[in-house]
Design an enzyme around this catalytic site. Structure first.
Site, PDB file in Angstrom:
ATOM      1  N   GLY A  12     -11.363  30.316  16.126  1.00 43.99           N
ATOM      2  CA  GLY A  12     -12.819  30.172  16.161  1.00 43.99           C
ATOM      3  C   GLY A  12     -13.349  29.437  14.940  1.00 43.99           C
ATOM      4  N   ASP A  13     -14.646  29.083  14.998  1.00 41.64           N
ATOM      5  CA  ASP A  13     -15.341  28.423  13.886  1.00 41.64           C
ATOM      6  C   ASP A  13     -14.721  27.087  13.498  1.00 41.64           C
ATOM      7  OD1 ASP A  13     -17.021  30.631  13.786  1.00 41.64           O
ATOM      8  OD2 ASP A  13     -15.752  31.662  12.320  1.00 41.64           O
ATOM      9  N   LYS A  16     -17.075  23.596  16.776  1.00 37.66           N
ATOM     10  CA  LYS A  16     -17.346  23.218  18.174  1.00 37.66           C
ATOM     11  C   LYS A  16     -18.798  22.759  18.356  1.00 37.66           C
ATOM     12  CE  LYS A  16     -15.938  27.383  19.239  1.00 37.66           C
ATOM     13  NZ  LYS A  16     -15.340  27.822  17.975  1.00 37.66           N
ATOM     14  N   GLY A  17     -19.728  23.544  17.769  1.00 38.70           N
ATOM     15  CA  GLY A  17     -21.164  23.238  17.936  1.00 38.70           C
ATOM     16  C   GLY A  17     -21.476  21.829  17.478  1.00 38.70           C
ATOM     17  N   GLY A  40     -21.158  31.695  16.833  1.00 42.12           N
ATOM     18  CA  GLY A  40     -22.165  31.131  15.936  1.00 42.12           C
ATOM     19  C   GLY A  40     -21.804  29.673  15.790  1.00 42.12           C
ATOM     20  N   HIS A  41     -22.533  28.804  16.472  1.00 41.75           N
ATOM     21  CA  HIS A  41     -22.202  27.383  16.478  1.00 41.75           C
ATOM     22  C   HIS A  41     -23.234  26.623  15.645  1.00 41.75           C
ATOM     23  CE1 HIS A  41     -19.706  27.816  20.453  1.00 41.75           C
ATOM     24  NE2 HIS A  41     -19.296  28.581  19.469  1.00 41.75           N
ATOM     25  N   GLN A 221     -15.431  30.938  20.517  1.00 36.52           N
ATOM     26  CA  GLN A 221     -14.233  31.511  19.889  1.00 36.52           C
ATOM     27  C   GLN A 221     -13.111  30.451  19.874  1.00 36.52           C
ATOM     28  OE1 GLN A 221     -15.881  33.840  22.456  1.00 36.52           O
ATOM     29  NE2 GLN A 221     -17.119  33.980  20.637  1.00 36.52           N
ATOM     30  N   GLY A 299     -21.785  36.693   8.332  1.00 37.41           N
ATOM     31  CA  GLY A 299     -21.763  36.394   6.897  1.00 37.41           C
ATOM     32  C   GLY A 299     -20.458  36.823   6.236  1.00 37.41           C
ATOM     33  N   SER A 408     -13.991  14.621  11.652  1.00 39.75           N
ATOM     34  CA  SER A 408     -15.253  15.056  11.052  1.00 39.75           C
ATOM     35  C   SER A 408     -15.057  15.131   9.544  1.00 39.75           C
ATOM     36  CB  SER A 408     -15.640  16.413  11.633  1.00 39.75           C
ATOM     37  OG  SER A 408     -16.808  16.894  11.016  1.00 39.75           O
ATOM     38  N   VAL A 409     -16.004  14.517   8.808  1.00 37.79           N
ATOM     39  CA  VAL A 409     -15.863  14.454   7.341  1.00 37.79           C
ATOM     40  C   VAL A 409     -17.050  15.100   6.616  1.00 37.79           C
ATOM     41  CG1 VAL A 409     -14.317  12.464   7.341  1.00 37.79           C
ATOM     42  CG2 VAL A 409     -16.803  12.090   7.365  1.00 37.79           C
TER      43      VAL A 409
END
Ligand code: GDP
Ligand code: IMO
Ligand code: MG
Length: 422
Positions: A12-13, A16-17, A40-41, A221, A299, A408-409
């Site tokens: 996950g994390d 994706k968003g 949380g995206h 996820q 968090g 992605s940078v």
């Protein structure tokens, strides 16, 4: 037309968003197919950051259709907060958001059950997000759940029956039932939801495909949290793999097109459970600090470690990934050398197959590559990549057998580099 599926290949994390938002201009429809507000995206553009939980990440790019599919579990109270905040920020979703009548509802008592079950597990707790995900999916599979479409028929009676059943379970776990405020917010959420299109989304999705519309399915996820293939029982309660898009939308397997797999250039995990390449040292702390690895929902500090190609190959195989996206490459910008786990030694035997249980008996075996020591965040084309970074990408592509098409940078929409097909 077919449905392209975008999903996380790790725990996950992965980002994706951000990538759904970047790819949305090429699609007519974006849809979620599993999970719920445990997701949380995060999306960033024009200097603003947005975190989406239940709403698809396609809502910021023009008037695309966004669908919350039948495989999702929805908490009306959290949904109201999320959609309400977006409306306040000028993003009215009434016309473009469709919700499946077959999506299951998360009740306030599901959240209490999630907390009670975690306490009861003691040291074996999963470290859930506390959003009631497990108990809501439990009710779905046990055939005792409440669905969005139930709103229109005898709903209060069905709610009271489910609540009473949950209260019994909570009493057995000696957990106090204090619903102060929660229920009121939940019922307000139910009323709020009624202004959206509540539909039989399987018909809608298939009709849109027949009309030639391009659909992107957004996973939540990651594969290593899948209820079947993740590190069970330290997983979430839904099918996070590509096959989940079929059941979570009502789309036949032959209608799945590209499978876009996302991974970070290293690994993170929130909550309990095995993590073979985890670094409990300064290097792990450095990854956490530079990568701002704190959960967007809870968090919590994310555990960090090197990239794990054994787990990644497993995820690629389970999903039939056709192209890869590598995220957070910039987080490794300052490292002298970068390690990548290429195989495991399990009970003295070297293997590249992900084992039944990833216990302490796993020793990750690493390849070590030179770092690029360059700020990637300012680059805009692959022609500017430092030679060590190109070498790193070639190494991954050779190991994984699939092209890495997007790099992605940085967190912003603009900090995304699409590579030429080769
Ligand atoms: P998701 O759940 O897969 O959508 O990912 P999250 O949003 O939970 O976590 C990804 C985090 O990394 C977010 O804070 C993003 O803003 C951030 N992020 C995404 N891509 C990049 C990137 O390429 N570099 C850096 N430094 N941060 C990124
Ligand atoms: P996105 O979509 C990272 C983890 C939790 C816990 C386990 C079970 O943002 O990538 P649950 O509340 O689902 O019963 O928790 O799964 N988890 C996630 N970890 N990203 C997520 O979503 C997650 N959703 C759940 O930390 O270990
Ligand atoms: Mg997330």
């Amino acid at each position: 037309m077919k449905v392209d599926v975008l999903l996380g290949l790790q725990w996950g994390d992965e980002g994706k968003g951000k990538i759904v938002d970047v790819l949305t201009p090429g699609y007519d429809v974006v849809t979620r197919f599993q999970g719920g507000p445990n997701a949380g995206h995060t999306l960033e553009f024009n200097g603003k950051k947005h975190v989406l939980r239940s709403i698809p990440s396609g809502i910021f790019q023009g008037n695309k259709i966004n669908i919350i599919g039948n495989g999702v579990v929805l908490d009306p109270a959290l949904f109201k907060n999320e959609a309400g905040d977006l409306a306040d920020a000028g993003h009215d979703l009434k016309e473009k958001l469709y919700i499946s009548k077959k999506a299951h509802l998360i009740l306030p008592t599901h959240r209490l059950l999630d907390a009670a079950q975690e306490i009861a597990k003691g040291d074996a707790r999963v470290g859930t997000t506390g959003k009631g995900i497990g108990p809501a999916y439990t009710d779905k599979i046990a055939r005792t759940g409440l669905r969005v479409g139930d709103l229109f028929h005898d709903f209060e009676k069905k709610y009271a029956r489910a609540k009473a059943r949950h209260e019994h379970l909570l009493a057995a776990l000696s957990y106090p039932v204090d619903l102060a405020g929660m229920e009121q917010e939940w019922w307000q959420g139910i009323e709020y939801m009624k202004q959206f299109h509540l539909v039989d989304s399987e018909h809608l999705v298939n009709r849109l495909l027949e009309e030639g519309k391009h659909i992107l399915a957004e996973g939540a996820q990651g594969t290593m949290l899948d209820v079947d293939f993740g590190s069970y029982p330290f997983v979430t309660s839904s099918s996070t793999i590509c096959a989940g898009a079929c059941t979570g939308l009502g789309v036949p397997p032959g209608k799945i097109g590209e499978v876009i797999g996302i991974f970070k250039a290293y690994c993170t995990r929130v909550g309990s459970g095995p993590f073979p390449t985890e670094l409990k040292d300064d290097t792990g702390d450095k990854l956490c600090e530079i990568g701002h690895e704190f959960g967007s929902v809870t968090g919590r500090r994310r555990r960090c470690g090197w990239l794990d190609l054994v787990a990644l190959r497993y995820a690629i195989r389970l999903n039939g990934v056709t192209r890869l996206v590598m995220m957070k490459s910039d987080v490794l910008d300052t490292f002298e050398t970068i390690k990548v786990c290429t195989s495991y030694r399990v009970d003295g035997q070297e293997t590249t197959d992900f084992p039944f249980e990833a216990r302490e008996n796993i020793e990750p075996l690493y390849a070590e590559l030179p770092g690029w020591k360059t700020d990637l965040t300012r680059l805009s084309s692959e022609d500017e990549f430092p030679v060590e970074f190109k070498h790193y990408l070639d190494f991954l592509e050779e190991q994984l057998g699939i092209p890495v098409r997007i790099i992605s940078v940085g967190p912003d929409r603009e900090q995304t580099i699409t590579r030429r097909a080769r």
